[in-house]
Design an enzyme around this catalytic site. Structure first.
Site, PDB file in Angstrom:
ATOM      1  N   SER A   1       0.834  -1.199   0.000  1.00 49.89           N
ATOM      2  CA  SER A   1       0.000   0.000   0.000  1.00 49.89           C
ATOM      3  C   SER A   1       0.875   1.258   0.000  1.00 49.89           C
ATOM      4  CB  SER A   1      -0.972  -0.046   1.191  1.00 49.89           C
ATOM      5  OG  SER A   1      -1.929   0.973   1.119  1.00 49.89           O
TER       6      SER A   1
ATOM      7  N   HIS B   1      -4.306  -0.487  -4.297  1.00 47.98           N
ATOM      8  CA  HIS B   1      -5.765  -0.683  -4.151  1.00 47.98           C
ATOM      9  C   HIS B   1      -6.448  -0.278  -5.468  1.00 47.98           C
ATOM     10  CE1 HIS B   1      -5.133  -1.007   0.232  1.00 47.98           C
ATOM     11  NE2 HIS B   1      -4.370   0.062   0.106  1.00 47.98           N
TER      12      HIS B   1
ATOM     13  N   GLU C   1      -5.363  -5.302  -4.988  1.00 48.22           N
ATOM     14  CA  GLU C   1      -5.079  -5.843  -3.664  1.00 48.22           C
ATOM     15  C   GLU C   1      -4.692  -7.315  -3.747  1.00 48.22           C
ATOM     16  OE1 GLU C   1      -8.384  -4.995  -1.114  1.00 48.22           O
ATOM     17  OE2 GLU C   1      -8.091  -2.820  -1.238  1.00 48.22           O
TER      18      GLU C   1
END
Length: 282
Positions: free
Chosen positions: A127, A169, A196
């Site tokens: 992330s 994401h 993801e």
């Protein structure tokens, strides 16, 4: 792009046990020195300790949590000593702007970038920890609004690699628009969108290979014939002609320098990671 000896490993967020298993089983030995940096996380100490324990559960016994925040400077002697000895550096998720702000300009980051270029070390992140890897990173832009001039925003990343935008994401949060806008604005950059539980290993600073069960999106603006970005007013939609897109899955790679999509050589060992039944850590 310069050829480097280190590897970058970036995950798109979500369940990240697959990334931890990949580092453990494919990349490093049980004795490798692993440093976890959780500066991006809201609860940094809790997050750092959780990742430390996750590595230890797999048998890695030389894992430490390096705290860098308002009360803990990056460039203390102990941190610099540890970063010079580390085999793997792992950046957690959270706020990528916060993470980059504490690292940029530090001696610690200078040492780490030099080691990445010259030594066979691993710089990994999920992330936010993936988004900071390039010299520029996207930090704002939502849904269809991101295709309005002025709604997509970028800032300085940590520059392990250059001329790349890494967005995370990607499918789950509808980030195609902002990545397309970013590369249309800077057509010498390649956009990499990570879903993801799915990630990339960048080898030699050039070869992007996929791991995990999902799809990696590549957006290439190098052959754009027309864009109105320079002439359109703020808050107006953008127009772009001939923006190219590729979809990568496990077994395929993209060579950044050559703008080349290709299967991984049949003789190479393809990477497979089981992401089932694992807890999310950030």
């Amino acid at each position: 792009m310069e050829e480097v000896k280190g590897k970058l490993i970036a995950l798109g967020g979500g369940y990240d046990d697959g990334l931890i298993k990949l580092i453990h089983s494919k990349i490093c030995s049980l004795t490798s020195r692993i440093e976890v940096i959780a500066t991006a996380a809201t609860e940094a100490e809790e997050s750092g300790q959780a990742y430390k324990e996750a590595f230890e559960e797999l048998g890695c016994h030389n894992v430490r949590f390096m705290r860098i925040d308002e009360e803990h400077e990056a460039d203390i002697p102990d941190n610099l000593k540890r970063i010079k000895q580390a085999d793997v550096i792992f950046f957690t998720g959270g706020d990528q702007v916060r993470l980059a702000s504490f690292l940029n300009g530090s001696e610690l980051l200078r040492i780490l970038r030099k080691r990445y270029r010259e030594e066979e070390i691993i710089v990994a992140g999920t992330s936010a920890g993936a988004a900071i890897m390039s010299d520029r990173m996207i930090y704002d832009g939502y849904g269809h609004y991101s295709l309005i001039k002025g709604e997509m925003k970028t800032t300085t990343g940590c520059s392990f690699i250059k001329k790349v935008f890494i967005d995370t994401h990607f499918a789950e949060r509808g980030r195609f628009g902002r990545l397309a806008h970013a590369v249309a604005h800077d057509p010498d950059y390649i956009g990499i969108g990570l879903s993801e539980e799915t990630g990339i290993i960048i080898k030699k600073g050039n070869q992007v290979e996929v791991f995990g069960p999902g799809v990696v999106t590549i957006i290439d603006a190098s052959e754009v014939a027309f864009s109105n970005l320079r002439e359109v007013e703020e808050n107006e939609p953008i127009a772009v002609e001939n923006l190219k897109m590729h979809l990568l899955v496990n077994g395929y790679r993209y060579c950044l320098k050559e703008h080349l999509f290709q299967p991984v050589a049949a003789t190479a060992t393809l990477i497979h990671v089981d992401n089932s039944a694992v807890p999310a850590k950030g």
